[in-house]
Structure formats: structure tokens, C-alpha cells
Design an enzyme around this catalytic site. Structure first.
Site, short mmCIF file in Angstrom:
data_model
loop_
_atom_site.label_atom_id
_atom_site.label_comp_id
_atom_site.label_asym_id
_atom_site.label_seq_id
_atom_site.Cartn_x
_atom_site.Cartn_y
_atom_site.Cartn_z
N ASP A 100 0.85 -1.19 0.00
CA ASP A 100 0.00 0.00 0.00
C ASP A 100 0.89 1.24 0.00
O ASP A 100 1.16 1.83 1.03
CB ASP A 100 -0.92 -0.01 1.21
CG ASP A 100 -2.05 1.00 1.08
OD1 ASP A 100 -2.07 1.74 0.08
OD2 ASP A 100 -2.89 1.06 1.99
N ALA A 101 1.35 1.61 -1.20
CA ALA A 101 2.27 2.73 -1.35
C ALA A 101 1.62 3.93 -2.04
O ALA A 101 2.15 5.03 -1.98
CB ALA A 101 3.50 2.30 -2.16
N LYS A 102 0.48 3.70 -2.71
CA LYS A 102 -0.27 4.77 -3.40
C LYS A 102 0.64 5.63 -4.27
O LYS A 102 0.56 6.86 -4.27
CB LYS A 102 -1.02 5.63 -2.39
CG LYS A 102 -2.04 4.85 -1.56
CD LYS A 102 -2.78 5.75 -0.60
CE LYS A 102 -3.83 4.98 0.18
NZ LYS A 102 -3.22 4.05 1.18
N ARG A 103 1.47 5.00 -5.09
CA ARG A 103 2.37 5.73 -5.95
C ARG A 103 1.63 6.31 -7.15
O ARG A 103 0.67 5.73 -7.64
CB ARG A 103 3.50 4.82 -6.44
CG ARG A 103 4.43 4.31 -5.32
CD ARG A 103 5.12 5.47 -4.63
NE ARG A 103 6.18 5.00 -3.74
CZ ARG A 103 6.18 5.13 -2.42
NH1 ARG A 103 5.15 5.71 -1.83
NH2 ARG A 103 7.19 4.69 -1.70
#
Length: 283
Positions: A100-103
Site C-alpha cells: 500500500d504505497a499509493k504511488r
């Protein structure tokens, strides 16, 4: 767990994992407050021990585990080293890893993120990555290409449950809401990249939103946070997911982790939730 071809697409591997373990996805969120509540130090060693106990509690029970990257990044290179080990350990436990890095970025920068998280041989390689489309879905092309070529997946933010999101994601244009346009574009990309199987490109839709997009044409997975302490219920999940229910990962983190640090207590919570959130046979 049924043996899955490691060369299969993420969508195919997720389908197999859900058939074996249900639809619950549990987060590993070593928030400073939780580290303190568990009697661990707020540092890389505490994060490592927190993650170890979490994996012991539910690594063999759920189809997917979602490390929250921010809580590792804040400890610098030592925290990232722990995350690399966690991603590897998730695979060893037979679950799928969702970083869950939301890049989200453009051009060569997005390509760099894609190589970091989706390339074979990268120490941060995960089974699926969360990404943000709010520079335009097309800005994520490098991630779509990398995921398709290496058998990995993406979860693209569509309609999130944070209160700030509604004005942007719920804004109405010529093709409906912004969130709906994201879902529809991901559906088209699944059809193009995975014409004969479940798509590997999914969306993130919160379980507490009152105005969810229609997911009927997605043909891919849904990651649905917001259940448990945030107020989302089983009825909400069914209402929002609709026909996408069998491929929906219901994410629960704090409700499980606050049962720690006792491994058995966390395991009992996950076992109970897994029984509630199992949709492989849903119509």
C-alpha cells in the site's frame, strides 16, 4: 492451499487464493501508537517484531496481506529493509502481498516506481501495488505495462472513504463521476490486457462511501478498506461490490492489530472475520 502457477497473472492467482482462504485482506500497519501499545520500541526493531507477530498470527489464514508502506518508510533505510523482509515472508506464508504505497507520477518517474515495486528481482517486488490515478489514468501506463509483463497487479484508487475525497472523486463530468471514469478505464484495460481471464487491474473503493461507482464492468479485483473500526459492515461490502463481490478483498487492519500483541488473540479475530467475509461462491 492449492498450488498456484507462479507465472500466472495476479488476477488468476488471486482467484485461487480467495477460493482457498476467503476474501479477507489484513494489513500490517506498524503505527507508532500500536508499537507502543504492544510494548515495542518505535524504531526498526519494533517494526520488525510487530511484523513477525502479525505474520505468525494470520500469514497462513488470509489470501492477501497489505503492508502500509508509510509506517516502514518513516524509519529510513532500516525500515525499508524490514519491509523487504516482510514482502518476502508474505510469499513464504502462501499469501499475496499488496504494497500500500499509493504511488502516482508521470513519465520516467512513474517508470522508476514501476521498476521498484513490479519488476522481477527487485527487493521491493510485491504481488500488487496501490497507485493513484489523479494525475490521469494514463500517467500510470508504465505501471500497467510492468504489472502485465511480470504477472503482478495494481489497485487504482477510485472512490476512497476519507472525507476530503468526495469533492474530487465524486465530481460529475460528461461520463459520470470521476470515480466512475477511473473504474470504467480500468475495466477497459482489463479487457485489453486479459481478454480470456480475470483481470489483474483492480480499484480501491471504500466500504463507507455513500456514492460508490458501479463495478459491474470491472472484470478485475476490488480492494475495499473501511470495514471494522471505520464503520463499514458486511452489508456495505455486498451493496458496494455487487457483481464484483467474488473478487473483492475486504481489508481490515486496526480491528485485528489491536487484538495484539498476543498472536493467538489476533488469530482468533482473523478466523472469525474470515468466516464472515468469504464470497468465492457468491453469484
Amino acid at each position: 492451499m492449492t498450488e498456484t502457477d507462479p507465472r500466472a497473472s495476479f488476477g488468476a492467482r488471486l482467484r485461487s487464493a480467495v477460493a482457498d482462504r476467503g476474501n479477507l485482506c489484513v494489513g500490517i500497519d506498524p503505527h507508532p501508537a500500536l508499537l507502543e501499545a504492544w510494548g515495542l520500541g518505535v524504531g526498526p526493531a519494533g517494526v520488525a517484531e510487530f511484523s513477525r507477530r502479525a505474520l505468525e498470527a494470520f500469514g497462513d489464514l488470509v489470501p492477501a496481506i497489505k503492508p502500509q508502506v508509510a509506517f516502514f518508510e518513516e524509519h529510513g533505510s532500516a525500515g525499508i529493509a524490514v519491509l523487504e523482509e516482510v514482502l518476502s515472508s508474505i510469499t513464504t506464508a502462501g499469501a499475496l502481498s499488496v504494497a500500500d504505497a499509493k504511488r502516482g507520477d508521470i513519465g520516467s518517474t512513474m517508470a522508476g516506481y514501476a521498476r521498484a515495486w513490479l519488476a522481477d528481482g527487485s527487493p521491493l517486488a510485491c504481488d500488487a501495488l496501490t497507485v493513484s490515478p489523479y494525475l490521469g489514468v494514463g500517467s500510470l501506463d508504465a505501471a500497467f505495462d510492468a504489472a502485465a509483463s511480470t504477472g503482478r497487479g495494481l489497485f487504482v484508487l477510485a472512490r476512497t472513504s476519507n472525507p476530503e475525497a468526495g469533492g474530487l472523486q465524486g465530481a460529475v463530468g460528461t461520463d459520470g463521476t470521476v470515480a466512475q471514469s477511473v473504474v470504467d478505464e480500468i475495466g477497459r484495460r482489463n479487457t485489453g490486457a486479459f481478454p480470456d481471464e480475470v483481470g489483474s487491474f483492480g480499484v480501491v473503493v471504500g466500504a463507507t462511501v455513500a456514492d460508490p461507482p458501479v463495478l459491474e464492468r470491472l472484470r478485475g479485483p476490488v480492494l475495499m478498506p473501511g470495514v471494522g473500526e471505520q464503520g463499514g459492515t458486511l452489508a456495505d461490502v455486498r451493496r458496494i461490490a455487487g457483481p464484483a463481490l467474488p473478487a473483492t478483498l475486504v481489508n481490515v487492519s486496526r480491528h485485528v492489530l489491536r487484538a495484539g500483541p498476543d498472536v493467538g488473540a489476533m488469530r482468533a479475530v482473523v478466523t472469525d472475520l474470515s468466516g464472515q467475509f468469504s464470497f468465492a461462491d457468491a453469484p
